[in-house]
Design a protein around this motif. Sequence first.
Motif, short mmCIF file in Angstrom:
data_model
loop_
_atom_site.label_atom_id
_atom_site.label_comp_id
_atom_site.label_asym_id
_atom_site.label_seq_id
_atom_site.Cartn_x
_atom_site.Cartn_y
_atom_site.Cartn_z
N LYS A 1 32.12 61.80 68.32
CA LYS A 1 32.85 60.56 68.61
C LYS A 1 33.02 59.71 67.35
N LEU A 2 31.96 59.63 66.56
CA LEU A 2 32.03 58.84 65.33
C LEU A 2 33.07 59.41 64.38
N PHE A 3 33.05 60.72 64.16
CA PHE A 3 34.02 61.33 63.25
C PHE A 3 35.44 61.20 63.77
N ASN A 4 35.62 61.32 65.08
CA ASN A 4 36.96 61.13 65.65
C ASN A 4 37.44 59.70 65.46
N ALA A 5 36.54 58.73 65.60
CA ALA A 5 36.92 57.34 65.39
C ALA A 5 37.30 57.10 63.93
N VAL A 6 36.56 57.70 63.01
CA VAL A 6 36.89 57.56 61.59
C VAL A 6 38.25 58.17 61.29
N LEU A 7 38.49 59.35 61.83
CA LEU A 7 39.77 60.03 61.60
C LEU A 7 40.94 59.23 62.17
N SER A 8 40.78 58.72 63.39
CA SER A 8 41.88 57.95 63.98
C SER A 8 42.11 56.65 63.22
N THR A 9 41.04 56.02 62.73
CA THR A 9 41.21 54.81 61.92
C THR A 9 41.96 55.12 60.64
N GLN A 10 41.61 56.21 60.00
CA GLN A 10 42.29 56.57 58.76
C GLN A 10 43.76 56.86 58.99
N THR A 11 44.08 57.57 60.05
CA THR A 11 45.49 57.88 60.32
C THR A 11 46.27 56.63 60.68
N GLN A 12 45.66 55.75 61.49
CA GLN A 12 46.36 54.52 61.87
C GLN A 12 46.60 53.63 60.65
N THR A 13 45.61 53.50 59.79
CA THR A 13 45.80 52.64 58.62
C THR A 13 46.80 53.26 57.65
N THR B 1 47.11 51.38 43.45
CA THR B 1 45.91 50.54 43.57
C THR B 1 46.05 49.56 44.73
N LYS B 2 47.24 49.01 44.90
CA LYS B 2 47.44 48.09 46.03
C LYS B 2 47.30 48.82 47.35
N LYS B 3 47.79 50.05 47.38
CA LYS B 3 47.70 50.85 48.60
C LYS B 3 46.24 51.12 48.95
N LYS B 4 45.43 51.46 47.94
CA LYS B 4 44.02 51.73 48.19
C LYS B 4 43.30 50.47 48.66
N GLU B 5 43.60 49.33 48.03
CA GLU B 5 42.97 48.08 48.43
C GLU B 5 43.33 47.73 49.87
N LEU B 6 44.59 47.90 50.23
CA LEU B 6 45.03 47.59 51.59
C LEU B 6 44.38 48.54 52.59
N LEU B 7 44.28 49.81 52.23
CA LEU B 7 43.62 50.78 53.11
C LEU B 7 42.16 50.39 53.35
N GLU C 1 40.83 47.36 53.11
CA GLU C 1 40.76 46.14 53.89
C GLU C 1 41.04 46.41 55.37
N ILE C 2 42.07 47.18 55.63
CA ILE C 2 42.43 47.47 57.01
C ILE C 2 41.33 48.27 57.69
N SER C 3 40.82 49.27 57.00
CA SER C 3 39.81 50.11 57.63
C SER C 3 38.51 49.34 57.87
N LYS C 4 38.15 48.44 56.94
CA LYS C 4 36.94 47.66 57.13
C LYS C 4 37.10 46.70 58.31
N GLU C 5 38.29 46.13 58.46
CA GLU C 5 38.50 45.17 59.54
C GLU C 5 38.57 45.85 60.90
N LYS C 6 39.25 46.97 60.98
CA LYS C 6 39.54 47.56 62.28
C LYS C 6 38.61 48.68 62.69
#
Length: 140
Positions: free
Chosen positions: A89-101, A114-120, A122-127
């Motif tokens: 479940k944890l790995f699936n949640a990580v994968l879905s978060t990565q694809t959504q972001t 660099t901006k893309k990495k920073e945004l990724l 930030e989004i992944s940490k928040e969501k």
Amino acid sequence: MNALLDSKLKAYNRKDPILARSKTQQKQLESDKLEQKAKRLILNEKKQKMKAARVENLLPSADDDSESARLIMERERKFKKVAQRGVIKLFNAVLSTQTQTAQEVSKAGFIGGTKKKELLNEISKEKFLDLVQEAGSIGI
């Protein structure tokens, strides 16, 4: 100083530097050696105490045919399955978060790496935690 430098070193003194002939240096070296030895002994004692208190065989052996051993092994298998499901479940949640972001970033149209990495990040940490909580409540 010249007397020390000009003096011939004997074979058993060659491994020591010339200034090690001074009494203060010899005392310092001896005290350091004793200190290191004491530390090693203390560390060995700690390891022995930890090893003595450690229980190595928590589970019964496979040769044990008793009913309690069978029940313990069965319970451990159930625990292992539950843990595997949680990790999946944890790995699936990580994968879905990565694809959504990644999809959100591509929709936003950022081109800079660099901006893309920073945004990724930030989004992944928040969501990420929100997504994990949703997955836990739904029971995926």
